[in-house]
Write an enzyme that holds these catalytic residues in place. Structure first.
Site, PDB file in Angstrom:
ATOM      1  N   SER A 167     102.422  62.025  16.203  1.00 23.18           N
ATOM      2  CA  SER A 167     103.812  61.557  16.161  1.00 23.18           C
ATOM      3  C   SER A 167     104.702  62.609  16.794  1.00 23.18           C
ATOM      4  O   SER A 167     104.506  63.813  16.555  1.00 23.18           O
ATOM      5  CB  SER A 167     104.278  61.324  14.715  1.00 23.18           C
ATOM      6  OG  SER A 167     103.819  60.088  14.240  1.00 23.18           O
TER       7      SER A 167
ATOM      8  N   GLU B 286     106.477  60.378   4.961  1.00 24.17           N
ATOM      9  CA  GLU B 286     105.752  61.548   5.462  1.00 24.17           C
ATOM     10  C   GLU B 286     106.563  62.375   6.466  1.00 24.17           C
ATOM     11  O   GLU B 286     106.418  63.595   6.535  1.00 24.17           O
ATOM     12  CB  GLU B 286     104.406  61.152   6.056  1.00 24.17           C
ATOM     13  CG  GLU B 286     104.434  60.286   7.274  1.00 24.17           C
ATOM     14  CD  GLU B 286     103.007  60.021   7.788  1.00 24.17           C
ATOM     15  OE1 GLU B 286     102.358  60.982   8.229  1.00 24.17           O
ATOM     16  OE2 GLU B 286     102.570  58.862   7.756  1.00 24.17           O
TER      17      GLU B 286
ATOM     18  N   ARG C  93     111.880  59.239  15.485  1.00 22.28           N
ATOM     19  CA  ARG C  93     110.523  59.283  16.034  1.00 22.28           C
ATOM     20  C   ARG C  93     110.622  58.786  17.468  1.00 22.28           C
ATOM     21  O   ARG C  93     110.971  57.640  17.708  1.00 22.28           O
ATOM     22  CB  ARG C  93     109.578  58.403  15.209  1.00 22.28           C
ATOM     23  CG  ARG C  93     108.115  58.509  15.651  1.00 22.28           C
ATOM     24  CD  ARG C  93     107.209  57.642  14.776  1.00 22.28           C
ATOM     25  NE  ARG C  93     105.783  57.831  15.099  1.00 22.28           N
ATOM     26  CZ  ARG C  93     105.156  57.208  16.083  1.00 22.28           C
ATOM     27  NH1 ARG C  93     105.806  56.350  16.860  1.00 22.28           N
ATOM     28  NH2 ARG C  93     103.869  57.428  16.303  1.00 22.28           N
TER      29      ARG C  93
ATOM     30  N   SER D 166      95.401  62.914  12.696  1.00 20.62           N
ATOM     31  CA  SER D 166      94.406  61.957  13.204  1.00 20.62           C
ATOM     32  C   SER D 166      94.925  61.338  14.494  1.00 20.62           C
ATOM     33  O   SER D 166      94.217  61.192  15.477  1.00 20.62           O
ATOM     34  CB  SER D 166      94.147  60.863  12.167  1.00 20.62           C
ATOM     35  OG  SER D 166      93.730  61.427  10.955  1.00 20.62           O
TER      36      SER D 166
END
Length: 368
Positions: free
Chosen positions: A190, A133, A202, A187
């Protein structure tokens, strides 16, 4: 190179929303039209002639990218979303429309690509090509920014974010986007440090995201949808719920430059029964929105400082129809960094993962 047969889809199956992008070719030749099988025609007609699908599916017509060239074909890119809890109805529709007979690859990203993989296979005889993703997010974002928004820039910021009277939305360019701190608010949240399309990490994240806002609003106000929660928040006053610096100091905390209007304690007034009895559901919705947004802004700012990155880009469906949060993030970045950091936003907020998945579909085609 073998051109990928239609239909061209990209899909991002998130924790709350499914995002679907569909490329509608507008340069179909008479010969192609003749050869086009009936259920492909019916899928195209169904997707492009409706703006709503069932009770919860929506095509965001205002986001449509027109006369786009992809893989040598010209067409319109459509943006469709529906709640993840309606996923099985979507798979059922795929089966009813005999989607598997088209022998198309369905490129999907997001956690749901893993969660629903077996359902696609058993219920609709469809194989998913699962994609990372965050790869898709970055690839899709850079592509949409590059092609622009029907002649207008995709990116924007708020001028004078600290002044509610003169705060205005301004278009801007991401011509030289790297390095950037990319804050993806779905939701959960990140936060990525992006140095090039293929070089990113990340940095961190937080579980307090859009899902938290909606979940708490449902509990506190009895609302049912994101739209309803935002509508309530737009009418509320969070200072009836939050304890401010001035409620503790009687004014500003001058030594450390804390304005009296700054939040000292989110929901801090709610320990008082008298205060609890006097607030509205709208106040609670606004306080929830402000709490979640301020927390994301605070974490993003600390990450930007740590990573020594001055460009902070906020994306994700939490920001959809949510000018309260975009302006609040712009203000927080500007105020706490003393004007060093500027918050940037993108018009297609939550759809970049799905666009990235579509691009992967077309890439695998070119490599064949």
């Amino acid at each position: 190179m073998r051109l990928k047969s239609f239909p061209w889809f990209g899909m991002d199956i998130g924790g709350t929303l499914v995002k679907l992008v569909y490329f509608e070719p507008v340069d179909i030749t008479a010969e192609e039209e003749q050869e086009e099988v009936e259920n492909l025609k019916s899928i195209r007609r169904y997707l492009t002639s409706n703006v709503a699908y069932g009770k919860t599916g929506v095509r965001d017509v205002h986001l449509e990218l027109r006369n786009l060239t992809m893989c040598g074909r010209t067409g319109n890119l459509h943006f469709i979303r529906f709640p993840t809890q309606a996923m099985h109805r979507f798979i059922q529709m795929g089966r009813d429309k005999n989607f598997s007979s088209l022998h198309t690859t369905l490129c999907a990203t997001g956690g749901g690509a893993y969660k629903f993989e077996n359902d696609f296979r058993t219920m609709a005889d469809l194989e998913l090509l699962k994609l990372d993703e965050l790869d898709c997010l970055i690839r899709g974002l850079l592509f949409v920014d590059r092609v622009g928004f029907n002649g207008h820039p995709e990116c924007y910021y708020f001028q004078n974010p600290s002044d509610t009277q003169s705060c205005v939305k301004r278009p801007c360019s991401l011509d030289n986007p790297f390095p950037m701190l990319l804050v993806n608010i779905g939701s959960g949240v990140s936060i990525l440090a992006v140095y090039s399309q293929d070089n990113y990490k990340r940095v961190t994240g937080t579980s307090l995201g859009g899902g938290t806002f909606l979940g708490l609003c449902c509990l506190l106000t009895g609302c049912e949808t994101f739209e309803e929660a935002l509508e309530m928040a737009s009418k509320g006053d969070s200072t009836n719920v939050d304890k401010l610096v001035k409620d503790i100091y009687g004014g500003d905390y001058e030594r450390f430059g804390l304005q009296g209007s700054a939040v000292a304690s989110s929901f801090g007034h709610m320990m008082s029964k008298e205060k609890r009895d006097s607030i509205s559901k709208e106040d609670l919705a606004r306080a929830t929105l402000v709490t979640i947004t301020n927390n994301i802004g605070s974490i993003a700012r600390m990450c930007a400082v740590n990573e020594k990155i001055e460009r902070v880009v906020f994306v994700g469906n939490f920001l959809r129809i949510n000018t309260v949060s975009t302006k609040l993030l712009a203000y927080a970045m500007d105020f706490w960094s003393k004007g060093q950091l500027r918050a940037l936003f993108l018009e297609h907020e939550g759809y970049f993962g799905a666009v990235g998945a579509l691009m992967e579909l077309l890439k695998t085609t070119e490599e064949q």
